[in-house]
Design a protein around this motif. Structure first.
Motif, mmCIF file in Angstrom:
data_model
loop_
_atom_site.group_PDB
_atom_site.id
_atom_site.type_symbol
_atom_site.label_atom_id
_atom_site.label_comp_id
_atom_site.label_asym_id
_atom_site.label_seq_id
_atom_site.Cartn_x
_atom_site.Cartn_y
_atom_site.Cartn_z
ATOM 1 N N MET A 386 0.811 -1.228 -0.054
ATOM 2 C CA MET A 386 0.420 0.106 0.027
ATOM 3 C C MET A 386 1.050 1.092 0.436
ATOM 4 O O MET A 386 1.907 1.115 0.841
ATOM 5 C CB MET A 386 -1.039 -0.206 1.048
ATOM 6 N N ILE A 387 0.344 2.185 -1.543
ATOM 7 C CA ILE A 387 1.749 3.462 -1.034
ATOM 8 C C ILE A 387 0.842 4.149 -1.136
ATOM 9 O O ILE A 387 0.012 4.914 -1.353
ATOM 10 C CB ILE A 387 2.578 3.071 -2.305
ATOM 11 N N GLY A 388 1.412 4.894 0.156
ATOM 12 C CA GLY A 388 0.570 6.365 0.519
ATOM 13 C C GLY A 388 -0.074 6.415 1.637
ATOM 14 O O GLY A 388 -0.685 5.049 2.255
ATOM 15 N N ASP A 389 -0.464 7.683 2.161
ATOM 16 C CA ASP A 389 -1.699 7.472 3.741
ATOM 17 C C ASP A 389 -2.449 8.380 3.305
ATOM 18 O O ASP A 389 -2.445 9.308 3.003
ATOM 19 C CB ASP A 389 -0.797 7.332 4.916
ATOM 20 N N PRO A 390 -4.025 7.898 3.301
ATOM 21 C CA PRO A 390 -4.564 9.534 2.918
ATOM 22 C C PRO A 390 -4.698 10.077 3.961
ATOM 23 O O PRO A 390 -4.881 9.912 4.958
ATOM 24 C CB PRO A 390 -6.113 8.431 3.012
ATOM 25 N N ARG A 391 -5.256 11.548 3.842
ATOM 26 C CA ARG A 391 -5.350 12.450 4.548
ATOM 27 C C ARG A 391 -6.602 12.180 4.962
ATOM 28 O O ARG A 391 -7.517 12.786 4.270
ATOM 29 C CB ARG A 391 -5.041 14.292 3.693
ATOM 30 N N PRO A 392 -6.686 12.937 6.365
ATOM 31 C CA PRO A 392 -7.723 12.729 7.525
ATOM 32 C C PRO A 392 -8.885 13.980 6.550
ATOM 33 O O PRO A 392 -8.034 15.087 6.684
ATOM 34 C CB PRO A 392 -7.095 12.767 8.212
ATOM 35 N N ASP A 393 -10.007 14.027 6.536
ATOM 36 C CA ASP A 393 -10.988 15.480 6.119
ATOM 37 C C ASP A 393 -9.951 15.530 4.935
ATOM 38 O O ASP A 393 -10.073 17.055 4.867
ATOM 39 C CB ASP A 393 -10.687 16.019 6.824
ATOM 40 N N PRO A 394 -9.807 15.303 3.707
ATOM 41 C CA PRO A 394 -9.473 15.685 2.074
ATOM 42 C C PRO A 394 -9.898 16.942 1.852
ATOM 43 O O PRO A 394 -10.743 16.773 1.844
ATOM 44 C CB PRO A 394 -9.518 14.084 1.820
ATOM 45 N N ARG A 395 -9.394 17.716 1.048
ATOM 46 C CA ARG A 395 -9.035 19.327 0.938
ATOM 47 C C ARG A 395 -9.945 18.669 -1.171
ATOM 48 O O ARG A 395 -10.912 19.265 -1.475
ATOM 49 C CB ARG A 395 -8.773 20.073 0.649
ATOM 50 N N ARG A 396 -9.051 17.740 -1.711
ATOM 51 C CA ARG A 396 -9.276 17.407 -2.502
ATOM 52 C C ARG A 396 -9.309 15.629 -3.498
ATOM 53 O O ARG A 396 -8.538 14.879 -2.500
ATOM 54 C CB ARG A 396 -8.243 17.987 -3.545
ATOM 55 N N MET A 397 -9.560 14.924 -3.652
ATOM 56 C CA MET A 397 -9.540 13.412 -4.192
ATOM 57 C C MET A 397 -8.058 13.203 -4.134
ATOM 58 O O MET A 397 -7.628 11.331 -3.443
ATOM 59 C CB MET A 397 -10.172 13.533 -5.344
ATOM 60 N N PHE A 398 -7.200 13.956 -4.537
ATOM 61 C CA PHE A 398 -5.846 13.144 -4.481
ATOM 62 C C PHE A 398 -5.072 12.658 -3.193
ATOM 63 O O PHE A 398 -4.415 11.867 -3.141
ATOM 64 C CB PHE A 398 -4.508 14.586 -5.737
ATOM 65 N N GLU A 399 -5.416 13.774 -2.315
ATOM 66 C CA GLU A 399 -5.376 13.457 -0.949
ATOM 67 C C GLU A 399 -6.191 12.774 -0.223
ATOM 68 O O GLU A 399 -5.524 12.017 0.842
ATOM 69 C CB GLU A 399 -5.777 15.327 0.156
ATOM 70 N N SER A 400 -7.065 12.246 -1.443
ATOM 71 C CA SER A 400 -7.513 10.849 -0.505
ATOM 72 C C SER A 400 -7.639 9.282 -1.305
ATOM 73 O O SER A 400 -7.236 8.893 -0.490
ATOM 74 C CB SER A 400 -9.027 10.711 -0.411
ATOM 75 N N THR A 401 -6.066 9.734 -1.738
ATOM 76 C CA THR A 401 -5.730 8.179 -2.926
ATOM 77 C C THR A 401 -4.472 8.253 -3.030
ATOM 78 O O THR A 401 -3.421 8.059 -2.529
ATOM 79 C CB THR A 401 -5.696 8.516 -4.488
ATOM 80 N N THR A 402 -4.653 6.222 -2.561
ATOM 81 C CA THR A 402 -3.603 5.602 -2.272
ATOM 82 C C THR A 402 -3.106 4.336 -3.997
ATOM 83 O O THR A 402 -4.399 4.730 -4.151
ATOM 84 C CB THR A 402 -3.670 4.649 -1.032
ATOM 85 N N TYR A 403 -1.895 4.043 -3.869
ATOM 86 C CA TYR A 403 -2.427 2.962 -4.303
ATOM 87 C C TYR A 403 -1.760 1.269 -3.984
ATOM 88 O O TYR A 403 -0.724 1.489 -3.574
ATOM 89 C CB TYR A 403 -1.370 3.683 -6.083
ATOM 90 N N SER A 404 -2.437 0.490 -4.923
ATOM 91 C CA SER A 404 -1.697 -0.655 -4.367
ATOM 92 C C SER A 404 -0.813 -1.130 -5.669
ATOM 93 O O SER A 404 -0.678 -0.817 -6.827
ATOM 94 C CB SER A 404 -2.874 -2.083 -4.332
ATOM 95 N N ARG A 405 0.058 -1.727 -5.310
ATOM 96 C CA ARG A 405 1.724 -2.071 -6.170
ATOM 97 C C ARG A 405 1.195 -3.936 -5.890
ATOM 98 O O ARG A 405 2.314 -3.740 -4.377
ATOM 99 C CB ARG A 405 2.735 -1.116 -5.621
ATOM 100 N N ILE A 406 1.682 -4.971 -6.668
ATOM 101 C CA ILE A 406 1.486 -5.738 -6.353
ATOM 102 C C ILE A 406 2.966 -6.398 -7.582
ATOM 103 O O ILE A 406 2.527 -6.697 -8.066
ATOM 104 C CB ILE A 406 0.756 -6.686 -6.920
ATOM 105 N N PHE A 407 3.827 -6.261 -6.913
ATOM 106 C CA PHE A 407 5.456 -7.091 -7.125
ATOM 107 C C PHE A 407 5.502 -8.104 -6.593
ATOM 108 O O PHE A 407 5.372 -8.954 -5.973
ATOM 109 C CB PHE A 407 5.930 -5.886 -6.396
#
Length: 631
Positions: A386-407
């Motif tokens: 899991m890459i990234g951590d979502p920001r609490p109470d996001p102000r835009r969608m990018f701040e809420s987005t993480t990504y899954s990396r299956i290596f």
């Protein structure tokens, strides 16, 4: 075309510092940087380094497939673009770009020179490529030669690859063949796998006529080479203190020049009017990058860094001195590259609420499907990250987005293709908030190579310089003697600061990012990360050295730390710096590491982002993180 006469610089040889300009620090460096260094002002030499561990495996695979000649294409591009200026100005060129085909690149250079009637002589260096010997040993005995060892002095009897899997094996040469080529009139020298700093050492060695026992001088040139061999890393690029200066400063950093003196000290500078900057801080960052602690080993000399001095002496001019030399070790670095199999990366984005549970559901679904098809045990590596951590109470969608990396890695491509199909089949059963917005080619199996580090005796290397005639044939071969004396290297130093000050003695503290008060740089050495951090204020040094202990660094690494890792620590009090090596954190190394930061380049800034307790008395010297936000 008529004969192009050179403007000789040989009359100045040994009477003034030699100006060595570097034009490349990696395989992607464009050829036009060589011409830029040639035309930007007076230089005696141009050097370039296009090679790294993984590059050699890539070139070997390309040669096997009939799609390459062993050398780096960008190095040839640079020579094509610059040959007229090189000939006119009498600049000598030494490049670490010949890869597994230095003779092929040398002959192409000779063709260009002959076609244009330039008065230039070409040579290439051999002796680094011992692939045949490695394959032969594996076929005959099932193991590497008995004299090949790991860093602890143990024989590599546990090598898990066969002769047919070996792509290449290259030993790191020093500057001895380069010097012999220059002595015999070479103007352009094409090297294979010489050590990164060897072209710079060779240029200074020949220029001043040093002996191979002038260890302090050779060590100084070695570190001058270390500073400039990564091109713009010495002059503003990859500089962790960039946020304190206008961004425009670093948009196009000029490449560095080392003015090496007869005693081995040097001034690092760059051409006037180019971007970036050469300061004490940019040079300290590069010094601390990819070294081996306070003792730095090379095939020609061992450099002792304990008393290094770095002083600004003018705009974009930094004097570098204080390096001591000892005889080289009896061994040199050896890289074996073998086919590791196939790997893939499957990427998916997740938005919004209950993020970690979504990632867990996604992993559970996929693992269940793999088990149902009997595929689980066919993977050598299968990691869900899991890459990234979502920001609490996001102000835009990018701040809420993480990504899954299956290596994933496997010996054969079929399990990876099956994994991609499972993901496609389950498209309508995905967790909520999952979405794709990337090129799916990363999910297709691709070959990867494994770097297997060893050391081998220097006395087993047969090193030579080969000079070409006007028709591209070898007219002279000069075999190079081995170093006259070796000095075995013992255990590396590692210690916490002697006589540390108690933290409470520094008074009240405030919590802030460590990066507000120190800068530095990190990089990879095979499976290991090395990292140097420093302060620019002597007033902070006592706190810094007492605070940043071995245990403290482990705690700062956080959940990425594993018990099987090992850590070393040394200090450089003359430049207020601390250097760490963390062994094993990159797994199998750059070419097959499962990490997102598989080269360790981001490790320092990860540590600098950690919040620590800084004495309030130092606030006057702190910087702001300056992570601006769009409103």
């Amino acid at each position: 075309m008529g004969s192009v006469q050179r403007q000789p610089n040989g009359s100045a040889r040994g009477t003034r510092p030699v100006r060595i300009a570097n034009c490349s620090g990696g395989q992607m460096e464009p050829g036009w940087q060589m011409r830029k260094q040639a035309t930007g002002g007076p230089v005696d030499f141009i050097t370039g380094d296009w090679l790294a561990e993984n590059n050699m495996a890539q070139e070997a695979a390309a040669m096997d497939a009939g799609t390459g000649q062993g050398f780096k294409k960008n190095s040839w591009e640079g020579l094509q673009l610059s040959m007229d200026v090189i000939a006119q100005k009498g600049i000598k060129v030494i490049i670490n770009g010949g890869g597994l085909g230095p003779q092929n690149l040398a002959r192409k250079c000779q063709e260009l020179i002959t076609a244009n009637d330039y008065e230039l002589n070409v040579a290439y260096v051999s002796g680094d490529n011992i692939t045949g010997r490695v394959r032969s040993s594996l076929r005959k005995t099932g193991k590497l030669p008995d004299s090949f060892q790991d860093g602890s002095g143990k024989n590599h009897r546990d090598a898990k690859f066969t002769a047919d899997e070996v792509l290449a094996s290259t030993a790191y040469l020093g500057a001895r063949a380069i010097v012999e080529a220059l002595k015999n009139g070479a103007d352009i020298i094409i090297c294979g796998r010489v050590a990164d700093a060897a072209p710079i050492i060779g240029a200074a060695w020949w220029w001043f006529g040093w002996k191979d026992t002038d260890y302090d001088r050779l060590a100084g040139a070695f570190l001058a080479g270390h500073i400039i061999e990564c091109s713009a890393y010495a002059s503003g690029s990859n500089f962790s203190g960039f946020n304190r200066f206008p961004l425009e400063t670093f948009v196009d950093s000029g490449f560095p020049i080392a003015e090496v003196n007869e005693d081995g000290s040097c001034v690092i500078t760059k051409h006037p009017g180019t971007g970036g900057m050469v300061t004490e801080e940019t040079i300290k960052c590069q010094l601390l990058y990819e070294i081996q602690g306070n003792v730095y080993l090379n095939s020609d000399v061992t450099a002792i860094l304990d008393h290094v001095q770095i002083k600004q002496e003018g705009k974009d001019r930094v004097r570098f001195s204080g390096i001591k030399g000892r005889p080289p070790p009896p061994t040199t670095k050896l890289a074996v590259f073998f086919k590791g199999g196939y790997e893939s990366q499957n990427l998916a984005n997740f938005a919004g609420y209950s993020t970690r549970r979504k990632h867990k559901l996604y992993e559970t679904q996929i693992r269940k499907r793999l088990a149902e098809q009997g595929l689980t045990k066919q993977f050598d590596i299968l990691e869900f990250q899991m890459i990234g951590d979502p920001r609490p109470d996001p102000r835009r969608m990018f701040e809420s987005t993480t990504y899954s990396r299956i290596f994933a890695q496997a010996k054969k491509p079929e399990p990876l293709s099956a994994l991609k199909l499972i993901l496609a089949d389950d498209t309508q059963q995905k967790p909520s908030g999952l979405h794709w917005a990337q090129d799916m080619r990363t999910a297709d199996p691709k070959t990867f190579y494994v770097y297997y580090p060893c050391i081998m005796p220097q006395d087993e290397i047969i090193e030579a310089a080969h000079l070409l005639d006007r028709n591209g044939h070898t007219k002279q071969t000069i075999y190079v003697s081995r170093p006259p004396k070796y000095e075995p290297f013992g255990e590396r130093e590692s210690y916490d600061s002697p006589n540390p000050k108690a933290m409470e003695s520094f008074g009240e503290t405030v919590r802030m990012p460590l990066g507000n008060i120190v800068i530095g740089r990190s990089g990879d050495k095979g499976p290991n990360v090395n990292m140097g951090l420093f302060t620019d204020r002597p007033e902070i040094w006592e706190w810094f050295r007492s605070f940043l202990t071995l245990d403290r660094m482990k705690s700062l690494v956080g959940k990425d730390w594993k018990d099987e890792y090992r850590i070393e620590r040394v200090e450089f009090p003359t430049i207020y710096a601390i250097h760490f090596v963390i062994y094993g954190i990159l797994g199998r190394g750059v070419s097959s590491s499962t990490l997102l930061d598989n080269r360790g380049k981001g490790f320092t800034d990860y540590i600098r982002a950690k919040h620590v307790d800084v004495p309030k008395q130092f606030l006057q010297w702190c910087w702001e993180e300056d992570d601006f936000e769009d409103e």
